[in-house]
Write a protein that holds these residues in place. Structure first.
Motif, PDB file in Angstrom:
ATOM      1  N   PHE A 160       0.824  -1.171  -0.022  1.00 50.14           N
ATOM      2  CA  PHE A 160      -0.075   0.203  -0.047  1.00 50.14           C
ATOM      3  C   PHE A 160       0.840   1.225  -0.125  1.00 50.14           C
ATOM      4  O   PHE A 160       0.277   2.493   0.349  1.00 50.14           O
ATOM      5  N   LYS A 161       2.155   1.331  -0.301  1.00 45.92           N
ATOM      6  CA  LYS A 161       2.966   2.210  -0.327  1.00 45.92           C
ATOM      7  C   LYS A 161       2.527   3.309  -1.634  1.00 45.92           C
ATOM      8  O   LYS A 161       2.769   2.920  -2.753  1.00 45.92           O
ATOM      9  N   GLN A 162       2.339   4.540  -1.372  1.00 44.90           N
ATOM     10  CA  GLN A 162       1.947   5.409  -2.181  1.00 44.90           C
ATOM     11  C   GLN A 162       2.486   6.880  -1.856  1.00 44.90           C
ATOM     12  O   GLN A 162       2.483   7.110  -0.500  1.00 44.90           O
ATOM     13  N   GLU A 163       2.336   7.613  -2.834  1.00 46.21           N
ATOM     14  CA  GLU A 163       2.608   9.117  -2.530  1.00 46.21           C
ATOM     15  C   GLU A 163       1.336   9.966  -2.017  1.00 46.21           C
ATOM     16  O   GLU A 163       0.550   9.877  -2.659  1.00 46.21           O
ATOM     17  N   GLU A 164       1.722  11.108  -1.213  1.00 51.44           N
ATOM     18  CA  GLU A 164       0.669  11.837  -0.698  1.00 51.44           C
ATOM     19  C   GLU A 164       1.413  13.145  -0.912  1.00 51.44           C
ATOM     20  O   GLU A 164       2.374  13.511  -0.760  1.00 51.44           O
ATOM     21  N   TRP A 165       0.552  14.244  -1.628  1.00 54.50           N
ATOM     22  CA  TRP A 165       0.939  15.617  -1.607  1.00 54.50           C
ATOM     23  C   TRP A 165       0.768  16.582  -0.713  1.00 54.50           C
ATOM     24  O   TRP A 165      -0.533  16.635  -0.363  1.00 54.50           O
ATOM     25  N   PHE A 166       1.574  17.596  -0.175  1.00 54.97           N
ATOM     26  CA  PHE A 166       1.317  18.317   0.887  1.00 54.97           C
ATOM     27  C   PHE A 166       1.926  19.884   0.292  1.00 54.97           C
ATOM     28  O   PHE A 166       2.973  19.717  -0.238  1.00 54.97           O
ATOM     29  N   GLU A 167       0.985  20.852   0.742  1.00 48.98           N
ATOM     30  CA  GLU A 167       1.594  22.042   0.393  1.00 48.98           C
ATOM     31  C   GLU A 167       1.892  22.648   1.743  1.00 48.98           C
ATOM     32  O   GLU A 167       1.250  22.685   2.769  1.00 48.98           O
ATOM     33  N   ILE A 168       3.396  23.057   1.870  1.00 51.17           N
ATOM     34  CA  ILE A 168       4.132  23.281   3.288  1.00 51.17           C
ATOM     35  C   ILE A 168       4.626  24.816   3.199  1.00 51.17           C
ATOM     36  O   ILE A 168       5.344  25.164   2.106  1.00 51.17           O
ATOM     37  N   SER A 169       4.395  25.675   4.113  1.00 49.12           N
ATOM     38  CA  SER A 169       4.902  26.998   4.343  1.00 49.12           C
ATOM     39  C   SER A 169       5.387  27.391   5.437  1.00 49.12           C
ATOM     40  O   SER A 169       4.887  26.544   6.490  1.00 49.12           O
ATOM     41  N   VAL A 170       6.263  28.256   5.442  1.00 48.26           N
ATOM     42  CA  VAL A 170       7.088  28.643   6.740  1.00 48.26           C
ATOM     43  C   VAL A 170       7.307  30.090   6.695  1.00 48.26           C
ATOM     44  O   VAL A 170       7.651  30.674   5.703  1.00 48.26           O
ATOM     45  N   ARG A 171       7.224  30.818   7.784  1.00 46.22           N
ATOM     46  CA  ARG A 171       7.545  32.124   7.749  1.00 46.22           C
ATOM     47  C   ARG A 171       8.284  32.568   9.376  1.00 46.22           C
ATOM     48  O   ARG A 171       7.597  31.921  10.292  1.00 46.22           O
ATOM     49  N   PRO A 172       8.884  33.242   9.423  1.00 47.16           N
ATOM     50  CA  PRO A 172       9.620  33.569  10.837  1.00 47.16           C
ATOM     51  C   PRO A 172       8.645  34.525  11.596  1.00 47.16           C
ATOM     52  O   PRO A 172       7.718  35.357  10.827  1.00 47.16           O
ATOM     53  N   VAL A 173       8.747  34.328  12.743  1.00 44.23           N
ATOM     54  CA  VAL A 173       8.019  35.170  13.753  1.00 44.23           C
ATOM     55  C   VAL A 173       8.874  35.859  14.803  1.00 44.23           C
ATOM     56  O   VAL A 173       9.559  35.143  15.414  1.00 44.23           O
ATOM     57  N   PHE A 174       9.253  37.249  14.710  1.00 42.03           N
ATOM     58  CA  PHE A 174       9.960  37.856  15.621  1.00 42.03           C
ATOM     59  C   PHE A 174       9.513  38.376  17.114  1.00 42.03           C
ATOM     60  O   PHE A 174       8.548  38.858  17.034  1.00 42.03           O
ATOM     61  N   SER A 193      16.027  34.519  19.016  1.00 37.89           N
ATOM     62  CA  SER A 193      14.840  35.108  19.583  1.00 37.89           C
ATOM     63  C   SER A 193      13.593  34.922  18.494  1.00 37.89           C
ATOM     64  O   SER A 193      12.678  35.702  18.612  1.00 37.89           O
ATOM     65  N   THR A 194      13.952  34.273  17.416  1.00 38.91           N
ATOM     66  CA  THR A 194      13.012  34.214  16.215  1.00 38.91           C
ATOM     67  C   THR A 194      12.283  32.668  16.230  1.00 38.91           C
ATOM     68  O   THR A 194      13.211  31.657  16.422  1.00 38.91           O
ATOM     69  N   TYR A 195      11.092  32.461  16.017  1.00 36.98           N
ATOM     70  CA  TYR A 195      10.601  31.436  15.735  1.00 36.98           C
ATOM     71  C   TYR A 195       9.763  31.173  14.460  1.00 36.98           C
ATOM     72  O   TYR A 195       9.581  32.131  13.693  1.00 36.98           O
ATOM     73  N   LEU A 196       9.723  29.961  14.022  1.00 39.26           N
ATOM     74  CA  LEU A 196       9.127  29.406  12.714  1.00 39.26           C
ATOM     75  C   LEU A 196       7.770  29.079  12.839  1.00 39.26           C
ATOM     76  O   LEU A 196       7.459  28.106  13.474  1.00 39.26           O
ATOM     77  N   PHE A 197       6.964  29.610  11.980  1.00 37.07           N
ATOM     78  CA  PHE A 197       5.524  29.406  11.787  1.00 37.07           C
ATOM     79  C   PHE A 197       5.441  28.611  10.597  1.00 37.07           C
ATOM     80  O   PHE A 197       5.392  28.862   9.282  1.00 37.07           O
ATOM     81  N   TRP A 198       5.027  27.276  11.037  1.00 36.76           N
ATOM     82  CA  TRP A 198       4.795  26.077   9.850  1.00 36.76           C
ATOM     83  C   TRP A 198       3.504  26.176   9.651  1.00 36.76           C
ATOM     84  O   TRP A 198       2.581  25.967  10.531  1.00 36.76           O
ATOM     85  N   ASN A 199       3.082  25.982   8.291  1.00 36.04           N
ATOM     86  CA  ASN A 199       1.706  25.355   7.905  1.00 36.04           C
ATOM     87  C   ASN A 199       1.473  24.318   6.949  1.00 36.04           C
ATOM     88  O   ASN A 199       2.550  24.343   6.124  1.00 36.04           O
ATOM     89  N   ILE A 200       1.025  23.205   7.104  1.00 37.60           N
ATOM     90  CA  ILE A 200       1.127  22.129   6.108  1.00 37.60           C
ATOM     91  C   ILE A 200      -0.502  21.470   5.887  1.00 37.60           C
ATOM     92  O   ILE A 200      -1.239  21.728   6.581  1.00 37.60           O
ATOM     93  N   GLU A 201      -0.703  21.330   4.651  1.00 32.11           N
ATOM     94  CA  GLU A 201      -2.266  21.095   4.270  1.00 32.11           C
ATOM     95  C   GLU A 201      -1.943  19.872   3.302  1.00 32.11           C
ATOM     96  O   GLU A 201      -1.043  19.888   2.209  1.00 32.11           O
ATOM     97  N   ASP A 202      -2.843  19.035   3.306  1.00 28.83           N
ATOM     98  CA  ASP A 202      -2.920  17.859   2.415  1.00 28.83           C
ATOM     99  C   ASP A 202      -3.761  18.266   1.281  1.00 28.83           C
ATOM    100  O   ASP A 202      -5.042  18.380   1.170  1.00 28.83           O
ATOM    101  N   ILE A 203      -2.720  18.201  -0.209  1.00 26.80           N
ATOM    102  CA  ILE A 203      -3.448  18.517  -1.384  1.00 26.80           C
ATOM    103  C   ILE A 203      -3.477  17.378  -2.305  1.00 26.80           C
ATOM    104  O   ILE A 203      -3.436  17.551  -3.433  1.00 26.80           O
TER     105      ILE A 203
END
Length: 885
Positions: A160-174, A193-203
């Motif tokens: 059952f091995k198969q690919e899945e597609w994701f839209e991934i974004s990152v931006r810094p938060v100061f 002192s900076t943080y990374l804000f990640w967003n991931i969506e299954d497309i």
């Protein structure tokens, strides 16, 4: 608390008020110190301290309110984040999650995001490039958005091995402005002192839909390109803009070459040009590059694109010629004619009400009628009224489309003929008609199933007879054991109670009724084909000469008895007594059917069976048969009773006094089948019935001499020479017995020691007696011991084998055939191996032939049928012990 530099939020307000509160407290502290250092300003400082304290209290209350608002804001934000369908997560500089929603927590499982993505990354160049951009953006603290293909299945899950597609974004938060960090370590301090804000969506779904759309476009393009008909698109001047391979093939050119030409160039001089209408269809003639003219059928329509009118069309070439169409039509007509006229199945076209419109020859032969007399008649006039109402209803259901088809068995009436037909009803709907279109009539398929139904009835009856035969045989066997005990104990009592004894008459009554019961059991065994028989070859004609006098007395003077004998009949191998019983039973039934007046014809003939004959569940082998027809002129047998006349205890005279037990025809059936024959019955109501008995034919009587010694039975006589009958003889005798002979059982020679026994003394004889029925065993042991024999009794074969382990000093084995566990035949074989010289007597309620089959053809034993009397037992033992081996 994380915050943005440009957004005014409750947490930012809380921060400001906390700073202001801190400054206010510092000011209050300064005033208190000044109060201690400068007491001369007591009044002014007291007023300032009071005012500053009030200000601090108000500021504290506002700070608490701002804190509550900030907490609410954070809670709401957390709920929004938590229930989002996208994965959201904020990591610190060490790639550790600071805050994340459920989706992100379940997806990343608290692992660092970049290593997690790199581990699950699908192996392709574009994927790796996108991941590199994402990694670089994290290092440089710049926003980035990529689409990655991940393989989330476990490594060992290959199926059952198969690919899945994701839209991934990152931006810094100061947390702080970068401008406040100056110096050589400012970048390092900013990253810390900076943080990374990640967003991931299954497309994956949208990606798959996009792929499907692309594949469909490609499939549609390929479909048009390789369609087996020509397709083209041109402008309003007929310049070809597109064409498929089918169109290019018609013109014997390539698609690329046609793209530079006009459609008019490929039309013959006399070919019509497709009209510039919204839709046009007709014939055109195309000229190929090889100057070959092809007649084609074209359809063209106009359409508008980019405010320009264009045309698209379809061209079908290589249409069949008119002569070919006529030939195909003639061939199809011939095939339909062959299927309809030469079909072995009767076919008829009718109206919904059953009016006959057309039919084939097979149906006319089935009804035995001419076509003009059959057409325009109603089919229901030939169908039994019992089937009429239900069939009319089903006809209309099929015609209206409520049921697609209908099948049933119907009874056909045509004069005196009664036939059964398998009927299939289908609607007459045109081949290309819609499902809702009304049918034009009904087509009926009729198959003559008369013979098949009769065979099915015979087979079912044979199965029922077989089951009843097994039941009757089992009951008869067990009943024979009971009768053996009853007759035996009666004999023992009769030895002690003579003719002058008051109990003598009662004992005689008991024994007579036991003998009658034995006769009834014998009839059951005859039906189950397990009765003891003594078959021999007899001449049918001679046997009927002997039987004719008895038959005339049975039938009476009002019934005429006629014989018609064939030539060269040969011989039949039967038990003469049982054969006589068969003929007598048929004659008695014929007399009852003729009500005492009529003619009984008995005809003998030969018949050759050239192929196997299905008789119920049995297969009769081919060969020569002697046929005995017993035909009466009586009332006949109703068809509903024909399948039951051979059943035990079935009788149509149940309320008639002295009508019998209903076992007569059952016995006839069993005896005929046990002699490898079969019986047929034909009956017409009001005309009479014919029973045809088929028995295997033999050419000579050599077998009779061969088996003479095996079938001849020794006669037992008293001192005065008067014959004493055994129980078996009394049962099989077709004439009435002299009562004195029956009474002589208790005074015959068999009840006294044998005076002529000079070879052995009874006291030196050791008998092993095996019988599972306690009463039979008790009676037999007493009878044998009374004669002076030494008897060892066993209630099972296993018990007898245990006795053989202790001693093998036995001269005679008497065993029952049917016992639980090891049966009598198996025991006889084992004992014969252990004691080769031992004599063996097998006792059974079944026939001797069955015993022979059980011992695989061995002749080294004697047989004694149940029920047997005391005299039968002792005489059999005496004969076996004194016979020569």
């Amino acid at each position: 608390m994380l915050c943005s530099l440009k957004t005014h939020r409750p947490d930012r307000l809380l921060q400001k008020r906390l700073v202001l509160l801190a400054y206010s407290l510092i000011g209050l502290t300064a005033l208190l110190i000044s109060f201690l250092l400068y007491p001369q300003y007591f009044l002014y400082l007291i007023i300032s301290i009071v005012l500053m304290t009030i200000f601090c209290l108000i500021l504290t209350i506002k700070t608490i309110s701002a804190g509550e608002e900030a907490i609410s804001y954070g809670g709401f934000a957390n709920e929004i984040l938590k229930n989002d369908f996208k994965g959201r997560r904020i990591d610190n500089a060490l790639q550790e999650p600071v805050i994340q929603n459920d989706y992100a927590k379940e997806f990343f499982k608290n692992e660092p995001i970049l290593p997690f993505l790199e581990k699950q990354l699908s192996d392709n160049r574009a994927n790796k490039a996108a991941f590199y951009r994402l990694k670089t953006a994290c290092a440089n603290l710049v926003p980035e958005k990529v689409i990655l293909a991940l393989t989330l299945s476990p490594d060992d899950d290959k199926v059952f091995k198969q690919e899945e597609w994701f839209e991934i974004s990152v931006r810094p938060v100061f947390l702080k402005k970068s401008g406040i960090f100056e110096g050589p370590f400012s970048i390092k301090r900013i990253k810390k002192s900076t943080y990374l804000f990640w967003n991931i969506e299954d497309i994956t779904a949208s990606k798959n839909m996009e792929q499907i759309f692309q594949d469909e476009r490609k499939s549609l393009h390929d479909f048009l390109d390789y369609l087996p008909v020509g397709v083209y698109t041109c402008d309003k001047e007929y310049n070809i803009e597109y064409c498929n391979h089918g169109f290019a093939k018609l013109l014997s050119q390539s698609r690329e070459e046609l793209g530079e030409h006009n459609l008019k160039e490929f039309l013959s001089s006399n070919s019509p040009l497709p009209e510039q209408n919204s839709f046009w269809q007709g014939k055109i003639y195309l000229v190929s590059a090889k100057n070959i003219v092809t007649e084609c059928y074209a359809a063209q329509e106009s359409f508008r694109t980019n405010k320009e009118i264009k045309y698209r069309g379809v061209v079908v070439g290589n249409l069949p010629a008119e002569a070919d169409l006529k030939r195909d039509l003639s061939s199809a007509t011939d095939k339909i004619s062959w299927l309809f006229n030469n079909s072995p199945v009767g076919i008829v076209f009718t109206a919904p009400d059953g009016t006959i419109k057309e039919c084939n020859d097979s149906l006319l032969q089935f009804f035995n009628i001419e076509k003009p007399q059959f057409l325009n008649q109603n089919i229901f006039s030939y169908i039994s009224t019992d089937d009429d109402i239900e069939l009319r209803k089903e006809f209309y259901n099929v015609f209206d489309g409520e049921t697609p088809s209908y099948s049933t068995d119907v009874h056909i009436k045509k004069g005196n003929d009664n036939k059964i037909a398998m009927l299939y009803v289908n609607p007459m709907r045109r081949f290309h008609a819609s499902q809702n279109e009304e049918a034009e009539g009904l087509v009926l398929y009729m198959i003559d199933a008369t013979q098949q139904k009769n065979l099915e009835m015979q087979f079912a009856q044979a199965q029922k007879m077989q089951a009843m035969g097994q039941l009757a045989g089992g009951v008869a066997h067990d009943f024979n054991n009971l009768l053996t005990a009853m007759i035996g104990f009666c004999d023992l009592l009769l030895q002690r109670h003579g003719v002058g004894d008051p109990s003598f008459a009662d004992l005689i009554q008991i024994k007579q009724n036991a003998n009658r019961a034995a006769g009834l059991v014998r009839q059951l065994l005859a039906f189950s084909r397990k009765q003891p028989l003594k078959p021999k070859l007899i001449n049918v004609t001679e046997n009927f000469v002997e039987l004719s006098h008895m038959l005339k007395r049975i039938l009476g003077e009002q019934i005429v008895l006629k014989f018609h004998h064939g030539n060269d009949l040969g011989y039949i191998r039967v038990d003469p007594v049982q054969f006589s019983q068969v003929i007598i039973n048929l004659a008695v039934n014929a007399k009852d059917a003729m009500n005492g007046s009529g003619t009984l014809n008995i005809t003998t003939r030969t018949e050759e069976l050239t192929e196997p004959y299905q008789f119920g569940a049995d297969i009769i082998k081919p060969g020569d048969f002697v046929v005995i027809d017993v035909k009466d002129t009586g009332c006949g047998i109703p068809i509903e009773n024909l399948t039951r006349i051979f059943e035990p205890f079935f009788s149509t005279k149940q309320n008639v006094v002295g009508s019998g037990t209903g076992l007569g025809l059952s016995m006839v059936y069993g005896i005929v089948r046990q002699t490898e024959g079969f019986i047929k019955v034909e009956s017409v109501i009001g005309k009479g019935t014919t029973f045809s008995i088929h028995l295997p034919r033999f050419d000579n009587d050599t077998e009779e001499e061969k088996n003479k010694d095996t079938v001849e039975q020794s006669r037992i006589t008293a001192k005065d020479g008067t014959p004493v009958l055994t129980v078996q003889e009394k049962i099989t005798s077709p004439v009435a017995m002299n009562q004195k002979l029956i009474f002589g059982l208790n005074v015959s020679a068999i009840d006294r020691p044998h005076e002529n026994d000079s070879s052995q003394k009874a006291t030196s004889i050791h008998i092993l007696f095996v019988e599972d029925e306690d009463s039979v065993r008790t009676f037999a042991v007493r009878a044998l011991k009374k004669k002076g024999y030494e008897v060892t009794a066993c209630n099972s074969a296993e018990n007898a084998l245990e006795q053989l382990e202790q001693t093998t000093d036995f001269d005679l084995l008497i065993t029952d055939m049917v016992m639980p566990g090891i049966n009598g035949a198996e025991l006889a074989g084992i004992v014969k191996e252990k004691i080769p010289g031992i004599r063996i007597i097998l006792a059974s309620g079944y026939s001797e032939e069955i015993a022979r089959k059980e011992l695989a053809g061995s002749q080294d034993f004697e047989f004694m049928a149940k029920p047997f009397s005391l005299g039968d037992l002792t005489q059999k033992v005496f004969d076996v012990l004194n016979s020569k081996k």
